[in-house]
Each structure stands twice: as structure tokens, then as C-alpha cells.
Scaffold this active site. Structure first.
Site: not given
Length: 243
Positions: A60-61, A133, A114, A58, A56, A171
Site C-alpha cells: 500500500d506504499h 508508517d 515497522h 509494503h 518502505h 494513514h
């Protein structure tokens, strides 16, 4: 030879995954939050990164996408529904598509909620699933861009995978998830036992993932929710949980 999968811990609690097929030498990075630690981990093993798989959009990905691509010339695959937010994407995929890593084939599964276009990658021959996530050890992702009904459908779809499937989430959230889980199902002895395992593992500095589908069926209050309404109530309770 089987698929080799290693974790690269980055940021506060992210895991970037490196998946390597020894027979072909192909290596994929799943959800690179940053670039340098990933490149260093691959180089230390003599692995050449040929692909990035994003679940996805985001940051932090996907934050390491461009730097890794520039360093390696790798191909970036990501969700079609979020293609305009995936840096450097070259192949946009959706549920039912397949992605290859050497001798291994990953089926793309749509798991929105998400984020609206979130996907997962399931590799049956490797007994592995990269879920971003959406599914966590003893938890699920927050409903930022979707609904509880969507997340409930995701949980049903993922719970139908073979029990031995190893789940690679992005995570280290298991301790907080476990503390909530015992409040959601106070009479579940397996959850209580797993909480103690997680407390001990984290105290020793050990990772608590990957998990397995079988463990999540037994101890994940979101996968165990009886319907979307119960999942919604549990997700709302978890969002405000401070235990």
C-alpha cells in the site's frame, strides 16, 4: 516559493503525497499505493511527476510505482535495505543520503522497526518530513520487522527535529490513536483536548494530518515514552486496543 504538498486520499485510509517545487516544476510522489488517482491529481494541477519516493516496501506504499513510472518516465527512489521489494527502484538510499526535489534537499533518515529498512525523508528548508508508517499523528507503526528499542530510537530521532516540522504520515489513523492515547496518559490534558479536536474533524470529513513534531511531543504516547520498555508496553496495549 515554498514547496507545495497535497494529499491524495486512496484506498480505505491511505494518503499519497504529491510534493511540487513551483520554481523548477519538479514533482515527487511519496508512497503511491495506487496510480490512477495520483496521476489524475497531478494532471489537474498541471504538474509533471518526475520522481517517486518510497519509505518502505509494503504494497500500500509501492503498488502504484510501475504504472506511474510507465506513464511519466519518473525515477523511483527507495530504501536500500528493501531494494529487492521496491518495484522499479532506480536509486537505493539509506540514512545520510540526500535526495533533491528542485531547490529542496531531503535528508534520508533510517527509521527501522515497522519494516527492517524503513526510511523517512526530511526537508529542512520546507519544514516537512515524510515518515511513511513510522510516526503517525498520536501513534507509531506496528513492529512488524523490528523491535521496540528501534522504534524508541526512531521516536527520539524524529522528536529532535524542529517543532514546526510538518509530519506527513501515510494513514488516517488519528482517531483510533487518540482514543488509545487518553488511556495511556489519562492525566494529559493536551491529549484529552486533542481527542475532541480529532472527533470533530473526522465528523466533518476533514483530514487530521499533517501534524507537527511539536504536537507529537505533547500528545503522542509513543514519542513520549520514557524508554524502550514503556514504548513496548504501550505498543502491545495498542495492538489489542478496541476502544
Amino acid at each position: 516559493m515554498g514547496l507545495e504538498i497535497i494529499a491524495v486520499p486512496v484506498l480505505a485510509d491511505n494518503y499519497v503525497w504529491l510534493a511540487h517545487d513551483p520554481a523548477s516544476g519538479d514533482t515527487a510522489v511519496i508512497d503511491p499505493a495506487v496510480a490512477d488517482p495520483v496521476l489524475e491529481a497531478a494532471a489537474a494541477r498541471g504538474w509533471t511527476i518526475g520522481q517517486i519516493w518510497n519509505t518502505h516496501w509494503h504494497p500500500d506504499h509501492v503498488g502504484g510505482n510501475l504504472a506511474i513510472r510507465d506513464a511519466t518516465g519518473c525515477t523511483i527512489t527507495g530504501p536500500a535495505g528493501e531494494a529487492d521489494r521496491i518495484p522499479g527502484i532506480a536509486r537505493a538510499v539509506t540514512g545520510g543520503h540526500h535526495v533533491r526535489l528542485g531547490a529542496f534537499t531531503a535528508e534520508v533518515i533510517d527509521v527501522p522497526a515497522h519494516t527492517a529498512g524503513h526510511i523517512a525523508y526530511h526537508l529542512p528548508a520546507a519544514q516537512a518530513a515524510f515518515v511513511g508508517d513510522t510516526l503517525f499523528a498520536m501513534g507509531c507503526g506496528r513492529l512488524f520487522e523490528g523491535t521496540a528499542a528501534q522504534m524508541f530510537a526512531n521516536m527520539r530521532r524524529l522528536s529532535a527535529l524542529p517543532g514546526e516540522t510538518r509530519v506527513y504520515c501515510a494513514h488516517e489513523y488519528t482517531l483510533g490513536n487518540a482514543r488509545f492515547a487518553v488511556t495511556a496518559e489519562p492525566d494529559n490534558a493536551e491529549i484529552a483536548a486533542r481527542l475532541q479536536e480529532v472527533i470533530a474533524a473526522r465528523a466533518a470529513g476533514q483530514a487530521t494530518v499533517p501534524t507537527t513534531i511539536a504536537r507529537e511531543r505533547a500528545t503522542n504516547p509513543f514519542m513520549r515514552a520514557r524508554d524502550a520498555e514503556e514504548l513496548a508496553a504501550r505498543r502491545a496495549a495498542k495492538d489489542s486496543f478496541t476502544g
